[in-house]
Write a protein that holds these residues in place. Structure first.
Motif, short mmCIF file in Angstrom:
data_model
loop_
_atom_site.label_atom_id
_atom_site.label_comp_id
_atom_site.label_asym_id
_atom_site.label_seq_id
_atom_site.Cartn_x
_atom_site.Cartn_y
_atom_site.Cartn_z
N UNK A 281 0.84 -1.18 -0.10
CA UNK A 281 -0.06 -0.08 -0.09
C UNK A 281 0.78 1.35 -0.05
N UNK A 282 1.75 1.37 0.76
CA UNK A 282 2.84 2.27 0.83
C UNK A 282 4.13 1.92 1.11
N UNK A 283 5.18 2.68 0.36
CA UNK A 283 6.67 2.35 0.47
C UNK A 283 7.12 2.66 1.76
N UNK A 284 6.54 3.54 2.71
CA UNK A 284 7.20 3.94 3.93
C UNK A 284 6.27 3.83 5.08
N UNK A 285 5.44 2.68 5.09
CA UNK A 285 4.47 2.52 6.04
C UNK A 285 5.11 2.08 7.32
N UNK A 286 6.34 1.34 7.08
CA UNK A 286 7.28 1.00 8.31
C UNK A 286 8.47 1.85 8.19
N UNK A 287 8.47 3.07 7.68
CA UNK A 287 9.55 4.03 7.72
C UNK A 287 10.79 3.26 7.11
N UNK A 288 10.75 2.34 6.25
CA UNK A 288 11.90 1.54 5.87
C UNK A 288 12.86 2.53 4.96
N UNK A 294 10.89 0.16 11.81
CA UNK A 294 10.45 -0.53 12.99
C UNK A 294 9.32 -1.69 12.53
N UNK A 295 9.47 -2.11 11.51
CA UNK A 295 8.72 -3.04 10.68
C UNK A 295 9.25 -4.34 11.12
N UNK A 296 8.62 -5.47 10.47
CA UNK A 296 9.10 -6.91 10.58
C UNK A 296 10.13 -7.19 9.90
N UNK A 297 10.79 -8.14 9.84
CA UNK A 297 11.90 -8.88 9.08
C UNK A 297 13.00 -7.75 8.46
N UNK A 298 13.35 -8.08 7.32
CA UNK A 298 14.60 -7.46 6.80
C UNK A 298 14.06 -6.35 6.08
N UNK A 299 14.67 -5.18 6.14
CA UNK A 299 14.21 -3.71 5.79
C UNK A 299 14.18 -3.68 4.20
N UNK A 300 15.15 -4.71 3.46
CA UNK A 300 15.18 -4.47 2.13
C UNK A 300 14.39 -5.81 1.53
N UNK A 301 14.36 -6.92 2.05
CA UNK A 301 13.63 -8.15 1.57
C UNK A 301 12.03 -8.02 1.86
N UNK A 302 11.65 -7.57 2.82
CA UNK A 302 10.37 -7.63 3.13
C UNK A 302 9.71 -6.20 2.87
N UNK A 303 9.61 -6.22 1.27
CA UNK A 303 9.20 -4.93 0.65
C UNK A 303 8.42 -5.24 -0.68
N UNK A 304 7.03 -4.74 -0.73
CA UNK A 304 6.28 -4.95 -1.85
C UNK A 304 5.66 -3.92 -2.83
N UNK A 305 6.08 -2.81 -2.23
CA UNK A 305 5.69 -1.38 -2.85
C UNK A 305 6.12 -1.39 -4.71
N UNK A 306 5.06 -1.98 -5.29
CA UNK A 306 5.31 -1.71 -6.85
C UNK A 306 5.18 -0.22 -7.21
N UNK A 307 4.63 0.27 -6.46
CA UNK A 307 4.19 1.63 -6.69
C UNK A 307 2.63 2.13 -6.88
N UNK A 308 1.91 3.39 -6.47
CA UNK A 308 0.81 3.58 -6.43
C UNK A 308 0.12 3.60 -7.80
N UNK A 430 0.40 7.74 -0.72
CA UNK A 430 0.11 6.86 -1.61
C UNK A 430 -1.33 6.87 -2.10
N UNK A 431 -2.25 7.15 -1.44
CA UNK A 431 -3.62 7.26 -1.88
C UNK A 431 -3.82 8.40 -2.58
N UNK A 432 -3.11 9.47 -2.60
CA UNK A 432 -3.13 10.65 -3.39
C UNK A 432 -2.62 10.26 -4.69
N UNK A 433 -1.57 9.60 -4.59
CA UNK A 433 -0.71 9.52 -5.99
C UNK A 433 -1.80 8.43 -6.81
#
Length: 737
Positions: A281-288, A294-308, A430-433
């Motif tokens: 939903x957003x690329x910075x939801x966990x401030x990565x 502060x999110x779970x797992x690894x800061x780089x591999x736990x990432x799904x933001x393809x773009x809004x 991300x919603x605005x985008x």
């Protein structure tokens, strides 16, 4: 069906060349990568600390006319050619690095050029599928910088392999449609270059292409099936020949390493968490990307933001895509679902089930790597959705996806709002985008869609803390201050022409593998793949601890006075924090060991041991100037007691070889205090002599009597013979080496 192309907002016949899709993509790539291209930033972390030093070492060796198969500067020496991720055979990385082998900025540009190459391949692939110009660019940009393609930019071998996927895909698709040999050659070369990096990303690409090729042959009309089958065979053969040197080298060394067996329990630890889905939903939801993660797992591999933009396009026009291309759309959706389930590791039954029966999967330790498979599927869906919008199709939401996203939004709010309400702001951005993307998709010019996508990628995927590091911090030049720079100056002043003395460094990230760039020898390093005996005896982990006191002790190295360190040539300990016996100035703390043994020893008697290593107590009590330890089954012409006397006349040292002029009154022992591995060969005046494992970790040669020149060399052909024969036929020719 071939569909009409639309403009991208660059009018005028004079600018027809600039208006080409490839030219637009190059301009957008340059804009997105500008701080890197200008040398203001570098790709940080593993790219700078692990992969750049490896490539730099190989390039420098080539320029000096020397072999680059063995790297003596990390872990007391190891076969870098066998490391599956170090790109020792990758011409598209190594050849440009010959222009500036020690330039970290140059390495960053080389990586980004691979990203661009993958983007150009994506444009060609999208055009092949009949997409118009704007959808081509959307497809390419998402392939280049979507989700893990951006967040894991530091994992260079994965990015390099991934950059060849569009070309491989294009070659196979053309082969399926037209059956031409030139398309088989394109697929074969792309596949071979892709497979030169043995990562799970490569494994997934090979697996997907095998299934695609099988389907192409099975579904081909009977009159064309034979030609397509021939093309597939040509593709597979060419790819195998190109990538075989790396595969053979890795498989030959693998049984000797800590990665020879990876259990399911170990592997599932590299899976993503359910909360990772919130990053869709957003690329910075966990401030990565911006802030403190502060999110779970690894800061780089736990990432799904393809773009809004891709998400908005699919949600708005996904049903139209399913209606226009039902089978392809459903395959792409299934691919996304399966890849995410795979990446979740032990949190779903899929990965444990696959791990038990899918050949080769037990060689990899991170299910999260499967998220790379999400990127091409999602990029294709988004591009097709934009195509439908540009053709005038009214919004036709994909309701199952909308429902899934709605549930994900509710779950994300539950996960993040109680402890981190500021995350709501990033969700709103991300919603605005997304809203801007939906509005722009139906406008006459597609420039707005591309502008929103570029802003989106800059904000969340490209210009973030994960991907932009200091352009000077990781460079060792001795001209600046700091602990790593001071350590570099101290070690550089001690460099000589012989077999080097070594250091152990702690908390000095720039120096950990950067030592390879500067030809500084260490007993530790940064690498998840280590010789199993070395790890057992010395205890140096894949990533060195920050403090000297945190280094694990072993039975052979219970403290820093252990004789094994004397054999390794460990002269200095260096750290950013004080430790017993150190002196320092508050920035760098150093201790010098004075008990280091000569790098060549000439003992005269032999002791035997069963198992991989000698008994630690007996080993610690050994006088290594007089005795050496050999495996119980090792055989040689030298006497067990009172072997010949040797006088060393001259020594010429190279990273992958050693030349020793000597004179012996009878067959005698020469022990080289450098780490042993399958692949070492020795000759005395051109006559082969065996290289034996001595003192647990090192090399010994029984040299013939007389005045001779002993030559030791390391090479991949010997590695393949020793490693593969020893692994499959323990009594074979390599068994006693």
């Amino acid at each position: 069906m071939q569909q009409r192309q639309t403009e991208v907002g660059i009018p005028g016949r004079r600018h027809r060349v600039l208006a080409s899709t490839e030219a637009c993509l190059i301009a957008l790539w340059a804009l997105l990568c500008l701080p890197w291209l200008l040398g203001l930033r570098i790709i940080p972390f593993d790219a700078a600390q692990q992969f750049f030093p490896a490539v730099s070492f190989v390039a420098q060796q080539w320029l000096h006319g020397e072999a680059a198969w063995w790297n003596p500067y990390l872990y007391g020496g190891y076969p870098q050619v066998a490391d599956p991720q170090m790109m020792s055979f990758q011409p598209s990385v190594l050849l440009p690095m010959l222009l500036a082998p020690t330039s970290l900025h140059g390495f960053t540009v080389v990586v980004l050029l691979h990203v661009l190459g993958g983007g150009i391949g994506s444009v060609r692939l999208a055009r092949h599928y009949g997409l118009a110009r704007a959808p081509q660019l959307v497809f390419a940009l998402v392939m280049m910088f979507g989700a893990v393609a951006a967040s894991r930019l530091q994992h260079t071998p994965m990015i390099v392999s991934f950059s060849y996927l569009p070309w491989l895909w294009l070659g196979l698709s053309r082969l399926r449609r037209q059956g031409r040999m030139r398309d088989a050659l394109l697929a074969g070369v792309s596949g071979g270059l892709c497979a030169l990096q043995l990562t799970q990303v490569t494994y997934l690409i090979v697996l997907g292409c095998a299934l695609y090729a099988l389907a192409a042959v099975v579904r081909a009309p009977p009159g064309r099936r034979g030609r397509i089958l021939l093309g597939v065979v040509v593709t597979a053969t060419l790819a195998a020949l190109i990538s075989a040197p790396q595969w053979l080298s890795t498989l030959a060394w693998l049984p000797s390493t800590n990665r020879s067996v990876i259990t399911l329990a170990t592997s599932v630890g590299g899976g993503i968490h359910w909360q990772t889905l919130a990053t869709l939903l957003s690329g910075n939801v966990f401030e990565q990307g911006r802030g403190h993660y502060w999110g779970p797992g690894d800061i780089t591999q736990d990432y799904l933001y393809l773009g809004a933009v891709p998400l908005a396009l699919w949600l708005g026009w996904g049903a139209a895509v399913v209606r226009a291309q039902p089978w392809r759309a459903r395959i792409a959706l299934a691919m996304i679902v399966l890849a995410v389930a795979w990446a979740l590791g032990g949190r779903t039954p899929l990965f444990p089930w696959l791990f038990t029966w899918l050949p080769g999967l037990d060689l990899f330790r991170r299910p999260a790597d499967a998220l790379f498979a999400v990127v091409p599927a999602a990029a294709w869906l988004a591009a097709q959705a934009l195509q439908q919008a540009r053709m005038g199709s009214g919004m036709r939401p994909h309701w199952p996806s909308l429902l899934a996203i709605g549930v994900l939004v509710l779950m994300t709010l539950r996960w993040v709002l109680p402890a981190h309400p500021a995350a709501l702001a990033w969700l709103l951005v991300s919603g605005i985008l997304m809203g801007l993307a939906v509005r722009a998709a139906t406008r006459p010019s597609a420039a707005m869609v591309l502008a929103v996508l570029v802003v989106d990628l800059l904000l969340f995927n490209v210009g973030t803390d994960v991907n932009t590091g200091s352009a000077t911090k990781s460079v060792l030049d001795g001209d600046r201050d700091g602990p790593a720079q001071r350590a570099y100056r101290l070690l550089a002043a001690q460099r000589g022409d012989g077999i080097p003395d070594r250091a152990a460094v702690f908390g000095l990230r720039a120096l950990t593998n950067g030592a390879s760039v500067q030809r500084l020898a260490l007993v530790n390093g940064y690498n998840p793949m280590i010789d199993a005996r070395y790890l057992q005896a010395v205890g140096m982990p894949g990533e060195p601890p920050t403090r000297v006191q945190d280094k694990p002790a072993t039975a052979w190295t219970p403290d820093w006075e252990a004789p094994l360190y004397d054999l390794l040539g460990l002269r200095w300990q260096m750290a950013t924090a004080p430790f017993p016996g150190s002196s320092g100035d508050g920035v760098l703390f150093v201790a010098e060991r004075t008990s280091v043994l000569p790098r060549l020893l000439v003992p005269r008697s032999v002791r035997r041991h069963a198992g991989a290593l000698p008994d630690p107590q007996a080993f610690a009590a050994t006088d290594f100037r007089q005795q050496l330890w050999l495996p119980a089954d090792a055989r040689s012409p030298c006497a067990e007691v009172q072997a010949g006397r040797v006088r060393i006349a001259a020594v010429h040292y190279q990273p992958a070889g050693l030349r020793v002029a000597y004179q012996a009154d009878a067959p005698a022992w020469v022990v080289i205090n450098e780490v042993h591995a399958p692949g070492w060969r020795a000759q005395a005046d051109g006559e082969d002599v065996p290289v034996l494992r001595a003192n647990g970790l090192f090399r010994a040669v029984c040299v013939p009597a007389g005045a001779h020149v002993l030559q030791l060399r390391y090479g991949p052909l010997a590695l393949w013979k020793d490693g593969l024969l020893t692994a499959h036929w323990p009594a074979g020719p390599g068994a006693q080496r």
